[in-house]
Scaffold this motif. Sequence first.
Motif, mmCIF file in Angstrom:
data_model
loop_
_atom_site.group_PDB
_atom_site.id
_atom_site.type_symbol
_atom_site.label_atom_id
_atom_site.label_comp_id
_atom_site.label_asym_id
_atom_site.label_seq_id
_atom_site.Cartn_x
_atom_site.Cartn_y
_atom_site.Cartn_z
ATOM 1 N N ILE A 40 0.781 -1.010 -0.114
ATOM 2 C CA ILE A 40 0.123 0.092 0.057
ATOM 3 C C ILE A 40 0.832 1.284 -0.033
ATOM 4 O O ILE A 40 0.652 2.227 -0.780
ATOM 5 N N GLY A 41 1.950 1.404 0.543
ATOM 6 C CA GLY A 41 2.978 2.454 0.705
ATOM 7 C C GLY A 41 3.478 2.686 -0.711
ATOM 8 O O GLY A 41 3.643 3.556 -1.115
ATOM 9 N N ALA A 42 3.911 1.422 -1.248
ATOM 10 C CA ALA A 42 4.417 1.650 -2.468
ATOM 11 C C ALA A 42 3.338 2.057 -3.590
ATOM 12 O O ALA A 42 3.600 3.091 -4.463
ATOM 13 N N LEU A 43 2.256 1.570 -3.532
ATOM 14 C CA LEU A 43 1.015 2.162 -4.323
ATOM 15 C C LEU A 43 0.911 3.865 -4.175
ATOM 16 O O LEU A 43 0.576 4.322 -4.920
ATOM 17 N N THR A 44 0.829 3.986 -2.807
ATOM 18 C CA THR A 44 0.681 5.596 -2.455
ATOM 19 C C THR A 44 1.878 6.402 -3.069
ATOM 20 O O THR A 44 1.703 7.363 -3.776
ATOM 21 N N ASP A 45 3.063 5.867 -3.047
ATOM 22 C CA ASP A 45 4.351 6.367 -3.584
ATOM 23 C C ASP A 45 3.999 6.601 -4.939
ATOM 24 O O ASP A 45 4.366 7.693 -5.463
ATOM 25 N N SER A 46 3.458 5.519 -5.720
ATOM 26 C CA SER A 46 3.195 5.639 -7.168
ATOM 27 C C SER A 46 2.132 6.593 -7.577
ATOM 28 O O SER A 46 2.179 7.438 -8.514
ATOM 29 N N PHE A 47 1.056 6.496 -6.780
ATOM 30 C CA PHE A 47 -0.284 7.805 -6.927
ATOM 31 C C PHE A 47 0.524 9.038 -6.760
ATOM 32 O O PHE A 47 0.134 9.923 -7.528
ATOM 33 N N ASN A 48 1.282 9.427 -5.544
ATOM 34 C CA ASN A 48 1.657 10.689 -5.580
ATOM 35 C C ASN A 48 2.804 11.123 -6.799
ATOM 36 O O ASN A 48 2.641 12.337 -7.216
ATOM 37 N N SER A 49 3.334 10.238 -7.285
ATOM 38 C CA SER A 49 4.227 10.326 -8.321
ATOM 39 C C SER A 49 3.454 10.825 -9.445
ATOM 40 O O SER A 49 3.771 11.604 -10.302
ATOM 41 N N MET A 50 2.269 9.907 -9.735
ATOM 42 C CA MET A 50 1.453 10.175 -10.899
ATOM 43 C C MET A 50 0.847 11.788 -10.690
ATOM 44 O O MET A 50 0.723 12.364 -11.869
ATOM 45 N N ALA A 51 0.476 11.949 -9.397
ATOM 46 C CA ALA A 51 -0.376 13.360 -9.200
ATOM 47 C C ALA A 51 0.857 14.318 -9.800
ATOM 48 O O ALA A 51 0.314 15.457 -10.291
ATOM 49 N N VAL A 52 2.019 14.442 -9.447
ATOM 50 C CA VAL A 52 2.890 15.505 -9.681
ATOM 51 C C VAL A 52 3.006 15.354 -11.156
ATOM 52 O O VAL A 52 3.289 16.467 -11.782
ATOM 53 N N GLN A 53 3.187 14.323 -11.945
ATOM 54 C CA GLN A 53 3.370 14.450 -13.155
ATOM 55 C C GLN A 53 2.275 14.954 -13.913
ATOM 56 O O GLN A 53 2.627 15.544 -14.964
ATOM 57 N N ILE A 54 1.039 14.538 -13.562
ATOM 58 C CA ILE A 54 -0.383 15.164 -14.015
ATOM 59 C C ILE A 54 -0.164 16.724 -13.932
ATOM 60 O O ILE A 54 -0.312 17.582 -14.948
ATOM 61 N N LYS A 55 0.342 17.138 -12.661
ATOM 62 C CA LYS A 55 0.206 18.578 -12.355
ATOM 63 C C LYS A 55 1.304 19.030 -13.513
ATOM 64 O O LYS A 55 1.123 20.221 -13.903
ATOM 65 N N GLU A 56 2.580 18.468 -13.489
ATOM 66 C CA GLU A 56 3.552 18.961 -14.311
ATOM 67 C C GLU A 56 3.093 19.328 -15.778
ATOM 68 O O GLU A 56 3.199 20.231 -16.492
ATOM 69 N N LYS A 57 2.580 17.964 -16.287
ATOM 70 C CA LYS A 57 2.047 18.220 -17.678
ATOM 71 C C LYS A 57 0.761 19.148 -17.940
ATOM 72 O O LYS A 57 0.770 19.781 -18.900
ATOM 73 N N THR A 58 -0.119 19.325 -17.010
ATOM 74 C CA THR A 58 -1.164 20.161 -16.964
ATOM 75 C C THR A 58 -0.487 21.739 -17.216
ATOM 76 O O THR A 58 -1.149 22.426 -17.932
ATOM 77 N N GLU A 60 2.541 22.401 -18.238
ATOM 78 C CA GLU A 60 3.176 22.646 -19.564
ATOM 79 C C GLU A 60 2.130 22.777 -20.635
ATOM 80 O O GLU A 60 2.314 23.558 -21.641
ATOM 81 N N LEU A 61 1.004 21.964 -20.735
ATOM 82 C CA LEU A 61 -0.186 22.167 -21.584
ATOM 83 C C LEU A 61 -0.514 23.749 -21.605
ATOM 84 O O LEU A 61 -0.953 24.094 -22.668
ATOM 85 N N GLU A 62 -0.935 24.099 -20.412
ATOM 86 C CA GLU A 62 -1.314 25.452 -20.413
ATOM 87 C C GLU A 62 -0.420 26.657 -20.966
ATOM 88 O O GLU A 62 -0.894 27.522 -21.725
ATOM 89 N N ARG A 63 0.724 26.377 -20.642
ATOM 90 C CA ARG A 63 1.834 27.363 -21.206
ATOM 91 C C ARG A 63 1.815 27.024 -22.686
ATOM 92 O O ARG A 63 1.893 28.125 -23.368
ATOM 93 N N GLU A 64 1.967 26.070 -23.208
ATOM 94 C CA GLU A 64 1.932 25.756 -24.627
ATOM 95 C C GLU A 64 0.663 26.255 -25.178
ATOM 96 O O GLU A 64 0.673 27.162 -26.263
ATOM 97 N N ARG A 65 -0.399 26.387 -24.567
ATOM 98 C CA ARG A 65 -1.813 26.733 -25.109
ATOM 99 C C ARG A 65 -1.832 28.412 -25.364
ATOM 100 O O ARG A 65 -2.181 29.017 -26.276
ATOM 101 N N SER A 66 -1.295 28.833 -24.222
ATOM 102 C CA SER A 66 -1.069 30.412 -23.874
ATOM 103 C C SER A 66 -0.167 30.860 -25.188
ATOM 104 O O SER A 66 -0.467 32.082 -25.819
ATOM 105 N N GLY A 67 1.050 30.158 -25.254
ATOM 106 C CA GLY A 67 2.005 30.550 -26.424
ATOM 107 C C GLY A 67 1.255 30.629 -27.615
ATOM 108 O O GLY A 67 1.558 31.345 -28.672
ATOM 109 N N ARG A 68 0.465 29.517 -27.903
ATOM 110 C CA ARG A 68 -0.238 29.275 -29.256
ATOM 111 C C ARG A 68 -1.246 30.409 -29.416
ATOM 112 O O ARG A 68 -1.218 30.902 -30.571
ATOM 113 N N LEU A 69 -2.110 30.682 -28.352
ATOM 114 C CA LEU A 69 -2.699 31.864 -28.418
ATOM 115 C C LEU A 69 -2.328 33.321 -28.723
ATOM 116 O O LEU A 69 -2.692 33.994 -29.528
ATOM 117 N N ARG A 70 -1.181 33.514 -28.180
ATOM 118 C CA ARG A 70 -0.271 34.713 -28.428
ATOM 119 C C ARG A 70 0.335 34.735 -29.668
ATOM 120 O O ARG A 70 0.150 35.645 -30.293
#
Length: 88
Positions: A40-58, A60-70
């Motif tokens: 369960i601890g390993a699963l929790t660590d994986s979940f937290n890592s996934m949450a960080v990656q999702i936030k970083e990608k989100t 990154e995508l928002e910056r890219e979208r803003s750049g394209r709009l600009r």
Amino acid sequence: MFVFIIAKRITRPVIELKNAAIRLARANTIFICHTDRDEIGALTDSFNSMAVQIKEKTIELERERSGRLRSVFDGEEIERQRFIQGTA
């Protein structure tokens, strides 16, 4: 009674992960604390890592979208200026 305590110890973190996954799907960054070094601890660590990656990608995508709009707005402004200069 002992079986109930063990079952509760196993199911509580799984329920926390399920609830966190639901919140994460709603675009909220969630971090779960589970200090045991078991599966369960390993699963929790994986979940937290996934949450960080999702936030970083989100982000990154928002910056890219803003750049394209600009770029679109800049292109429109260049075309406006070219049109104005052509009619003058």
